[in-house]
Write an enzyme that holds these catalytic residues in place. Structure first.
Site, PDB file in Angstrom:
ATOM      1  N   HIS A  55       4.321   6.333  -1.945  1.00  0.00           N
ATOM      2  CA  HIS A  55       3.750   5.218  -1.736  1.00  0.00           C
ATOM      3  C   HIS A  55       3.687   4.211  -3.039  1.00  0.00           C
ATOM      4  O   HIS A  55       3.837   3.069  -3.248  1.00  0.00           O
ATOM      5  CB  HIS A  55       2.352   5.192  -1.211  1.00  0.00           C
ATOM      6  CG  HIS A  55       1.508   4.145  -0.895  1.00  0.00           C
ATOM      7  ND1 HIS A  55       1.622   3.505   0.184  1.00  0.00           N
ATOM      8  CD2 HIS A  55       0.508   3.497  -1.844  1.00  0.00           C
ATOM      9  CE1 HIS A  55       0.958   2.206   0.141  1.00  0.00           C
ATOM     10  NE2 HIS A  55       0.144   2.228  -1.011  1.00  0.00           N
ATOM     11  N   HIS A 106      -0.405  -0.589   6.211  1.00  0.00           N
ATOM     12  CA  HIS A 106      -1.444   0.223   6.546  1.00  0.00           C
ATOM     13  C   HIS A 106      -1.499   1.022   7.587  1.00  0.00           C
ATOM     14  O   HIS A 106      -2.208   0.902   8.486  1.00  0.00           O
ATOM     15  CB  HIS A 106      -2.785  -0.334   6.380  1.00  0.00           C
ATOM     16  CG  HIS A 106      -3.826   0.161   5.102  1.00  0.00           C
ATOM     17  ND1 HIS A 106      -5.165   0.444   5.514  1.00  0.00           N
ATOM     18  CD2 HIS A 106      -3.501   0.662   4.114  1.00  0.00           C
ATOM     19  CE1 HIS A 106      -5.557   1.060   4.400  1.00  0.00           C
ATOM     20  NE2 HIS A 106      -4.668   1.243   3.550  1.00  0.00           N
TER      21      HIS A 106
END
Length: 757
Positions: A55, A106
């Site tokens: 990420h 998300h």
């Protein structure tokens, strides 16, 4: 413990190594030891695990993302004030104004805890925009769910929508558009991508860097808790495994948002920026304080000392590693000169925002963190922020790709005659993918702040930037995982083309691109082939259109067990409109004498279409051909026609083809239309093909000749396809069928309330 005492303790043979639980490989752990010349402390290990996660470090995507830079020319960079590598891209739009925009994902948090996952996704992207020095002025969302009638979707969708609306509404930010898709491939792994738009003066861009020895590191905003720990290193960087997905063991990794604190953070930050009190600024999102201090230090003079026990906590007995890696929301980190500290703290106090000096910029070239007087972190900052592992993962075209391409829609039964075409039209407009999304968008405030010009239901969201001149910006986001599954290169370009066209039909000139690239596991060679092809398709497409990619986000590991989602590159395009009063809307004005034109060429392109999905449950063949030069000509025609006041309404043609565009246009204002299809053409293809590069435009009869001449001069195919019929309550396809607007509205608007109300 100090570094030395932890090193001694780590030499005990029986001591277990936690690096695997933190998402690090044995090779990565060995590299950390080589960089440090010793074993890492617990806090250092935690920091490396989050900063070297997929990420944060882009370790599997970095080698492919470089292609964006290689294909961006100096001309494309004109007017680009901040680009790839910044918190968000910044574009100069003239009149002294600039805008910044970015999208982020998300996904996994939103599956585990839908409300908080979606809410904190909005909060995180808003802070990215704020960190550029801009006032956030609007948000959008790109949502992908499994089958609309699946139990998993019934659980996830209401919470996600409530989270997006709840957080954005509390911030007073209008939600001006986006897209909601449904497909079986997203069952168990929905996509929740949030976009934010911010406005600032062109000379007021802020940077994320810690410079100036002796300047102070100030943490301000919410207190730090245990929520979100491991979010980027474990939750966002692993696949879901069957029934364990959504299990309670992952719940602590989901952040908890407080939009009212974020509102205070926004207003205090903007006042601080206006007063010129910061030398550098960074939001705290993924990887928390670890990311903020390491990126600030690495981008600045390289040295920083932090006293971690000064961080305000909201949970008792938090360890140093937890404090460093917590992803608690609504926090910012500022670099402030000593002479400006009092003014900085005074503004925070006025807004009731906690602010604490936790460190200072040094000339050591190292990031050093102390805990109650003992050194627990002593590293070179760039080894955390910039020198993570870079992998060239195996890339291999999937074995299924040839069979998928060969399985075309040519053998599927097509509707013949008026009654079958009518039935097909109603089935498509009522399908979850093409039906009205008002059930979702009405849960969002789209008009707050008073600058929203075009809102959900339009092809693109449009907001006014400058009251005096009328200057505005339009934004659209688009994705089509089905097309990208069939051909990742072309699918990415089709998403780009649609977003570009959606902006153009409002009359705005497309200027810049952001993206959010959602894919399966990078450890799957087939996924990496899809990713590399999509990146190249998007980069080449932007080069052809002459607009830069300003930044974006990569989200890997979107799969359950070994089944990935369809590759889903989400593309956002921003356009500039000199005067929002000239904006073109979707619906037809209920005036006499309006002629309907279709711009662009229609081909027999039904593979991967909404018709193939809804009517046959089929996916195969090749997606439509994309001609980006034709898209650019179409955009130029629409902009010129808007400037000349020739267009009364316009709508792009995409999913569902001409039929869907007609339905949405007549329902927008409740006025009927008569459609006349070309005699030599197959009515089914004319109505439902999804060839790109097309738009439906309404022009008054008196200006039809001038409009046709303008279009022809730009080399864009133009076809008269009908007329608006004031007072009519029907959509008539002459010689084939008629359907009443009430029946259309019932089919179009009843689906989602029946499933989720």
């Amino acid at each position: 413990m100090t570094v030395d005492t932890v090193e001694a303790a780590n030499q005990t043979p029986e001591q277990p190594q936690p690096f695997r639980e933190l998402g690090l490989t044995e090779e990565e752990y060995q590299r950390i030891k080589d960089l440090l010349g010793r074993r890492p402390t617990d806090s250092e290990l935690g920091m490396y695990s989050v900063m070297w996660s997929e990420h944060c470090s882009y370790k599997s995507s970095k080698v492919h993302l470089q292609y964006f830079g290689e294909t961006t020319t100096e001309q494309m960079r004109t007017g680009l004030l901040a680009g790839i590598g910044a918190n968000a891209g910044v574009v100069d739009i003239g009149h002294g104004w600039a805008v910044t925009f970015k999208a982020e994902s998300h996904n996994h948090p939103s599956f585990i805890e839908p409300y908080q996952g979606a809410a904190t996704g909005v909060g995180g992207i808003v802070r990215d925009i704020l960190a550029m020095g801009a006032r956030p002025v609007a948000v959008m969302d790109q949502l992908c769910f499994g089958a609309a009638d699946a139990p998993d979707t019934r659980r996830v969708l209401p919470g996600v929508v409530a989270g997006v609306g709840g957080y954005g509404n509390c911030l007073g930010l209008p939600n001006i558009g986006g897209q909601t898709l449904f497909d079986d491939c997203y069952t168990g792994n929905p996509l929740v991508n949030a976009l934010c738009l911010g406005v600032l003066r062109a000379d007021a861009v802020h940077e994320a860097k810690a410079s100036g020895v002796g300047n102070l590191v100030v943490l301000y905003g919410a207190r730090t808790g245990r929520d979100g720990i491991g979010g980027v290193s474990v939750l966002a960087s692993e696949t879901f495994e069957g029934e364990s997905a959504g299990g309670g063991k992952k719940l602590p990794a989901v952040q908890v948002g407080d939009p009212f604190m974020e509102k205070l953070l926004i207003e205090s930050s903007l006042e601080i920026f206006a007063a010129g009190l910061v030398e550098g600024i960074q939001d705290l999102g993924g990887a928390g304080l670890s990311c903020a201090i390491s990126e600030l230090a690495a981008a600045g003079d390289g040295g920083m000392r932090v006293t971690l026990d000064k961080v305000p906590l909201r949970a008792a007995d938090m360890t140093p590693a937890e404090t460093l890696c917590s992803e608690s929301q609504e926090r910012m980190c500022a670099i402030v000169s000593p002479e400006n500290l009092a003014a900085f703290l005074a503004i925070c106090a006025r807004w009731e925002v906690t602010a604490t000096v936790i460190g200072e910029v040094t000339d050591t070239g190292r990031l050093q963190v102390d805990w109650h007087g003992e050194r627990i972190v002593d590293v070179v900052a760039r080894t955390l922020a910039d020198e993570g592992p870079v992998y060239r993962r195996p890339v291999e075209r999937p074995a299924f790709q040839d069979a998928l391409a060969a399985d075309t829609s040519a053998g599927l039964r097509r509707p013949v005659g008026g009654p079958q075409l009518r039935e097909t039209l109603l089935a498509l407009v009522a399908s979850p993918g093409l039906c009205s999304k008002r059930f979702i968008t009405e849960q969002y405030d789209s008009l707050v702040r008073g600058n929203s010009v075009l809102i959900p239901g339009a092809d693109a969201g449009l907001v006014r930037v400058d009251e005096e001149s009328g200057l505005g910006v339009a934004i659209a986001t688009d994705a089509n995982g089905r097309f990208t599954k069939l051909d990742p290169y072309r699918g990415a370009q089709l998403a780009l083309a649609e977003a570009y066209r959606n902006v153009a039909v409002t009359g705005a000139a497309p200027r810049a691109v952001t993206n959010c690239l959602n894919f399966g596991s990078p450890q799957d060679p087939g996924v990496m082939w899809q990713f590399s092809q999509a990146v190249r398709g998007l980069a080449d497409g932007c080069a052809t259109l002459g607009i830069p990619v300003t930044g974006g986000n990569v989200s890997f590991y979107n799969q359950t067990a070994d089944v990935p989602i369809h590759p889903t590159p989400v593309v956002g395009v921003l356009g500039v409109l000199e005067d929002v009063a000239s904006a073109v809307r979707v619906g037809f004005a209920p005036d006499h004498g309006q002629v309907l034109f279709q711009l662009g060429a229609t081909r027999d392109e039904l593979d991967g279409s909404a018709w193939a999905q809804v009517c046959h449950g089929h996916l195969g063949g090749q997606p439509p051909e994309v001609d980006l030069e034709a898209e650019r000509r179409l955009a130029e025609v629409l902009q010129a026609a808007t400037r000349q006041g020739l267009v009364n309404g316009a709508h792009d043609l995409s999913e569902g083809g001409l039929a869907q565009a007609l339905v949405e246009s007549v329902l927008a204002v409740g006025v009927g239309a008569r459609v006349i299809l070309p005699e030599a053409a197959d009515p089914f293809v004319s109505l439902f093909a999804e060839s790109p590069g097309r738009a439906l435009v309404a022009v008054t009869h008196t200006q039809a000749g001038a409009f046709e001449s303008l279009v022809a001069s730009r080399g864009v195919p133009v076809l008269r396809v009908g007329v608006v019929v004031p007072g009519s309550a029907e959509l008539e396809v002459q010689g084939l069928f008629t359907v009443g607007l009430d029946e259309l509205r019932s089919a179009h608007e009843g689906t989602l309330p029946a499933l989720f109300a």
